[in-house]
Design an enzyme around this catalytic site. Structure first.
Site, PDB file in Angstrom:
ATOM      1  N   THR A   1       0.874  -1.184   0.000  1.00 48.46           N
ATOM      2  CA  THR A   1       0.000   0.000   0.000  1.00 48.46           C
ATOM      3  C   THR A   1       0.904   1.224   0.000  1.00 48.46           C
ATOM      4  O   THR A   1       1.943   1.218   0.645  1.00 48.46           O
ATOM      5  CB  THR A   1      -0.870  -0.018   1.268  1.00 48.46           C
ATOM      6  OG1 THR A   1      -1.819  -1.054   1.133  1.00 48.46           O
ATOM      7  CG2 THR A   1      -1.581   1.294   1.490  1.00 48.46           C
TER       8      THR A   1
ATOM      9  N   VAL B   1     -13.567  -3.281   2.064  1.00 50.54           N
ATOM     10  CA  VAL B   1     -12.819  -2.030   1.941  1.00 50.54           C
ATOM     11  C   VAL B   1     -12.058  -1.829   3.250  1.00 50.54           C
ATOM     12  O   VAL B   1     -12.612  -2.041   4.327  1.00 50.54           O
ATOM     13  CB  VAL B   1     -13.773  -0.839   1.692  1.00 50.54           C
ATOM     14  CG1 VAL B   1     -13.003   0.477   1.692  1.00 50.54           C
ATOM     15  CG2 VAL B   1     -14.510  -1.015   0.364  1.00 50.54           C
TER      16      VAL B   1
HETATM   17  N1  ASP Z   1      -4.354  -0.747   4.956  1.00 51.30           N
HETATM   18  C1  ASP Z   1      -4.563  -1.504   3.751  1.00 51.30           C
HETATM   19  C2  ASP Z   1      -5.904  -2.168   3.804  1.00 51.30           C
HETATM   20  O1  ASP Z   1      -6.262  -2.690   4.849  1.00 51.30           O
HETATM   21  C3  ASP Z   1      -3.540  -2.563   3.530  1.00 51.30           C
HETATM   22  C4  ASP Z   1      -2.101  -2.146   3.728  1.00 51.30           C
HETATM   23  O2  ASP Z   1      -1.824  -1.071   4.215  1.00 51.30           O
HETATM   24  O3  ASP Z   1      -1.227  -2.935   3.375  1.00 51.30           O
HETATM   25  O4  ASP Z   1      -6.576  -2.220   2.800  1.00 51.30           O
END
Ligand code: ASP
Length: 309
Positions: free
Chosen positions: A176, A205
């Site tokens: 991300t 989501v």
């Molecule tokens: N926070 C993101 C989600 O939960 C994933 C991530 O940060 O790797 O969609």
């Protein structure tokens, strides 16, 4: 020393431990982070806005299959790539976000368009894409977004009936992306973009497109962009928590960041975030083994890292 501009980015966190990547891979990640920071700094140096710098820094990372955002996003249970993104401006508290988009080259720019050109804050799925078409944003094919490594991760997740978080200690899914910036007019901004988690189901989501959970920006306090197990950031409202600790709790950025990390950890959350305040101070805490991250500021050269130190 305070800075008139500053920019910090992250490329996700997780089991980013020494020995896990070869030298070539390390260099590729660090070069991608550097490229994003340099482009954003160029803009800020010339007097560009924090929100433009955030969008640009994220667009560059969205185009890199190394990160789980845009090209190279992870796959859902149904074998699709559903992406989420957001942006927020600290001066006006304006924000925009999209969730569950599947064909956009730059979800972050769709989020920006929602903020700038709609009366709404958040659009999802087909509606978000119809809006993006009206805004003449770039659409790409599934083949363009596809990444073989992510596909293999998805096959493994399906076989094991698991949902892989980017940060999970026993897998290798990272990526991300997010950015926070201070510009020379004293305005803060933040943004985030993600494919979410591998094998996610039922239109899941995470925190990344949710204002207050995955991102927040308020000129009076700070700009924040999170990465980690989204469900925990949603429950703990992490990004806004950092800002609120400064506004109501008398904290500076450093102590607000560490109190917010403690709060996240207290409910079992893992991950991290990047944050900048109006003086250009930067914090990048995380409780995983590593986090792809970097920063640059008026008096400081580009610094990129992936491991704990
Ligand atoms: N926070 C993101 C989600 O939960 C994933 C991530 O940060 O790797 O969609």
């Amino acid at each position: 020393m305070s800075s008139t501009y500053a920019l910090a980015i992250h490329g996700g966190c997780g089991n980013v431990a020494r020995g896990r990547f070869n030298a070539e891979q390390e260099q590729a990640y660090l070069a991608a982070l550097r490229e994003s920071l340099q482009a954003g700094e160029h803009l800020l140096k010339q007097g560009g806005s924090s929100v433009d710098a955030v969008e640009l820094a994220i667009r560059i990372m969205e185009d890199t299959p190394l990160f789980n955002a845009g090209r190279g996003s992870v796959f859902t249970h149904d074998g699709k790539q559903e992406m989420d993104a957001s942006v927020m401006e600290g001066e006006t508290l304006k924000a925009g976000s999209v969730a569950g988009v599947t064909q956009l080259r730059h979800p972050v720019s769709a989020a920006r368009a929602v903020m700038d050109h709609s009366t709404h804050v958040m659009l999802i799925s087909a509606g978000a894409e119809a809006f993006a078409r009206q805004q003449n944003l770039e659409f790409v094919t599934s083949e363009w977004l596809f990444d073989q490594t992510r596909w293999e991760q998805y096959q493994q997740a399906l076989a094991e009936d698991r949902q892989f978080m980017d940060h999970a200690s026993d897998d290798q899914k990272y990526g991300t992306v997010g950015a926070v910036a201070l510009d020379q007019n004293g305005n803060l901004a933040s943004g985030s973009s993600t494919g979410g988690i591998t094998n996610k189901k039922h239109g899941r989501v995470g925190d990344s497109p949710i204002i207050g959970a995955g991102v927040y920006a308020d000129n009076r306090n700070c700009a924040v962009s999170c990465t980690g197990e989204g469900e925990y950031f949603l429950r703990d409202v992490t990004a806004h928590r950092v800002s609120a600790l400064m506004e109501y709790g008398g904290h500076n950025l450093k102590s607000a960041a560490s109190a917010a990390m403690a709060s996240l950890q207290n409910i079992g959350g893992t991950g991290g975030f990047i944050a900048v305040d109006r003086f250009g101070n930067i914090e990048m805490p995380f409780n995983t083994e590593g986090m792809f991250r970097g920063y640059v500021a008026e008096h400081e050269d580009v610094d990129v890292r992936m491991y704990q130190t």
